[in-house]
Design a protein around this motif. Structure first.
Motif, PDB file in Angstrom:
ATOM      1  N   ILE A  99     -43.420 -57.303 -16.136  1.00 47.51           N
ATOM      2  CA  ILE A  99     -43.985 -56.190 -16.917  1.00 47.51           C
ATOM      3  C   ILE A  99     -42.882 -55.498 -17.715  1.00 47.51           C
ATOM      4  N   GLU A 100     -41.737 -55.256 -17.060  1.00 47.29           N
ATOM      5  CA  GLU A 100     -40.607 -54.613 -17.738  1.00 47.29           C
ATOM      6  C   GLU A 100     -40.085 -55.470 -18.887  1.00 47.29           C
ATOM      7  N   ALA A 101     -40.008 -56.791 -18.654  1.00 48.53           N
ATOM      8  CA  ALA A 101     -39.521 -57.700 -19.691  1.00 48.53           C
ATOM      9  C   ALA A 101     -40.472 -57.720 -20.885  1.00 48.53           C
ATOM     10  N   LYS A 109     -43.450 -56.769 -11.428  1.00 42.90           N
ATOM     11  CA  LYS A 109     -42.830 -55.600 -12.054  1.00 42.90           C
ATOM     12  C   LYS A 109     -41.747 -56.020 -13.045  1.00 42.90           C
ATOM     13  N   ASN A 110     -40.937 -57.020 -12.664  1.00 41.37           N
ATOM     14  CA  ASN A 110     -39.885 -57.515 -13.558  1.00 41.37           C
ATOM     15  C   ASN A 110     -40.485 -58.110 -14.833  1.00 41.37           C
ATOM     16  N   ALA A 136     -42.460 -55.306 -21.753  1.00 42.69           N
ATOM     17  CA  ALA A 136     -42.358 -53.992 -22.404  1.00 42.69           C
ATOM     18  C   ALA A 136     -41.165 -53.941 -23.350  1.00 42.69           C
ATOM     19  N   GLU A 137     -40.129 -54.721 -23.045  1.00 43.44           N
ATOM     20  CA  GLU A 137     -38.931 -54.773 -23.886  1.00 43.44           C
ATOM     21  C   GLU A 137     -39.027 -55.849 -24.969  1.00 43.44           C
TER      22      GLU A 137
END
Length: 273
Positions: free
Chosen positions: A219-221, A216-217, A223-224
């Motif tokens: 994926i978030e990174a 999840k971390n 996405a940013e």
């Protein structure tokens, strides 16, 4: 929680109406399949081989091919008619000690809930199993296949643990496995010491799927628009000549071998933070 099957536990001449519930859930990240070209979602459709058109679920039936392009269509009632007793009952065949069963045979656990009219016989079976320290070996039909299972008490519950048949277990013959003579007595003794150092009472609550959180971390990174670099690396294999030294280092690193931290030092560390 919704039941997935209802029937009865057959225990001698006693029949205990029960409902079956899946005891496990699937805690995972769901990834969609996308076209590499434009990231459009990939659809999986049911296409008729006769006219190439999509067929809805309500218009699909199960058929068994008895000859080339000749099918016998089966519905849910037909599967029950094959053996009504088996399709509606969990029949306990015998009782054994659970430790006699190799864990490779265990497949999937289910919860059994008694019907309101069957609470007393349910409690009777549960307590009899608990006090005899035995588990029941049973057979039942689920998803159009007969399974074997163990019936065991767990707190106020009776658990059904679906098992694999012996025929489903693959023969390991053909695997290249080392002889016991490959390791020395000193190495075995050192490994036993490490096992002893790491031995503790099993506590399943200590174990979490941390890989999901790491995903999840990541994926978030992504996405940013951040650059992702792995903080870990795959473990290197231990060479035979380094085995003894690696075992000794493992013993030294074991939490039980670390010197205890005094209360004063621990307090000073907290103050520094």
């Amino acid at each position: 929680m919704r039941s997935i099957w209802s029937g009865a536990i057959s225990f001698g001449l006693v029949n205990i109406p029960v409902k079956l519930y899946s005891a496990v859930g699937d805690n995972k990240l769901n990834f969609d399949m996308l076209s590499k070209k434009d990231l459009s979602p990939i659809k999986y459709v049911r296409i008729s081989s006769a006219d190439g058109k999509e067929v809805s679920y309500k218009d699909i039936v199960k058929g068994y091919e008895i000859a080339k392009d000749q099918y016998v269509v089966m519905d849910d009632k037909d599967f029950e008619k094959a053996n009504v007793k088996k399709s509606r009952s969990i029949e306990i065949i015998s009782f054994v000690l659970e430790e006699e069963i190799d864990s490779i045979f265990f497949d999937k656990p289910y919860y059994l809930e008694p019907d309101k009219t069957a609470e007393k016989p349910y409690a009777l079976l549960r307590e009899a199993l608990r006090q005899s320290k035995k588990v029941g070996i049973a057979t039942f039909v689920l998803h159009n296949r007969e399974h074997m299972a163990i019936i065991k008490p767990e707190g106020d519950l009776i658990i059904l643990n679906q098992m694999r048949y012996e025929a489903d277990i693959r023969d390991p013959k053909g695997l290249h496995l080392p002889e016991a003579e490959k390791v020395s007595k000193a190495e075995v003794e050192m490994a036993k010491k490490l096992i002893e150092q790491l031995t503790e009472k099993f506590n399943p609550s200590k174990f979490k799927d941390t890989y999901i959180e790491e995903l999840k971390n990541l994926i978030e990174a992504k996405a940013e628009g951040k650059t992702i670099e792995s903080k870990t690396s795959a473990p290197a294999p231990t060479h035979m000549k380094d085995l003894m030294e690696t075992l000794k280092a493992s013993l030294d690193k074991s939490p039980k071998n670390r010197p205890p931290v005094s209360r004063k030092k621990a307090a000073r560390k907290k103050v520094k933070k």
